[in-house]
Scaffold this motif. Sequence first.
Motif: not given
Length: 242
Positions: A162-176, A188-189, A193-195, A226-234
């Motif tokens: 059965a398909p597993e329900i995946i919680i959407a990843a939180p969007p970054p609020m700012q670039s760090v 690249r890693a 991670f963000r993607e 914070r990792l999402m925000s760092m990836a967003h900055w990259v």
Amino acid sequence: MVVEKLDTLQTVELAEGIEIRLRIAGPLVRAGAYLVDLVIRSAILTVISLAMAISGIAIGGKVAMGLFLLAWFLLDWFYPVIFEAGKRGATPGKRVAGLRVVQATGSPITLGQAVVRNFLRFIDGMPFFTYGIGLGSCLASRRFQRLGDLAAGTVVVYTKTAPEIIIAAPPPMQSVPISVGLTADETRALVLFRERAGLWSEGRRAEIGDHVSALSGASGTAGVNRLMSMAHWVQEKREGGT
């Protein structure tokens, strides 16, 4: 108090770091599949016994009985081996129940594994063909493996998960901005991670993020954000440079 289900969806991490999810079948549904196979084998033996009774007039009663016993031996020991080592990895009974036998990594089993798991069924069937040992082993094993499965490194799983329900990843609020130097592979890693974060549960994202808490300076959900925000900055930096 949390009660574990007899049929569970379990995560298996391969050597390459890739995760697969297997829905392990519990003893109840496996017993149902075994009964279906038992009926099929009994029907085949009935047909063979009738054929031997008729042909015994021509070839002799002892020869007919010997052929019947040989057929019974081959059917009892090799019926599951032939089907489980085949392309579908399942006996007719398992196919009816929607099950198949696979390696612990999710790969199809080999002929040798099929032989080991089924030849040890004799021990699992003790005492007195009650399958007490096999049931005890299943209930004591996290993946519901009887002794034959443990020796062969196999598990019985559902063919459809059965398909597993995946919680959407939180969007970054700012670039760090990243304050330390990262190699091209590490950068690249971080972006991957963000993607791919949306493919994992919230707990799995936090578990991965905690491995690089030295970079994010935080753990748990705060570290993930914070990792999402760092990836967003990259990514913003890359887009700005093109």
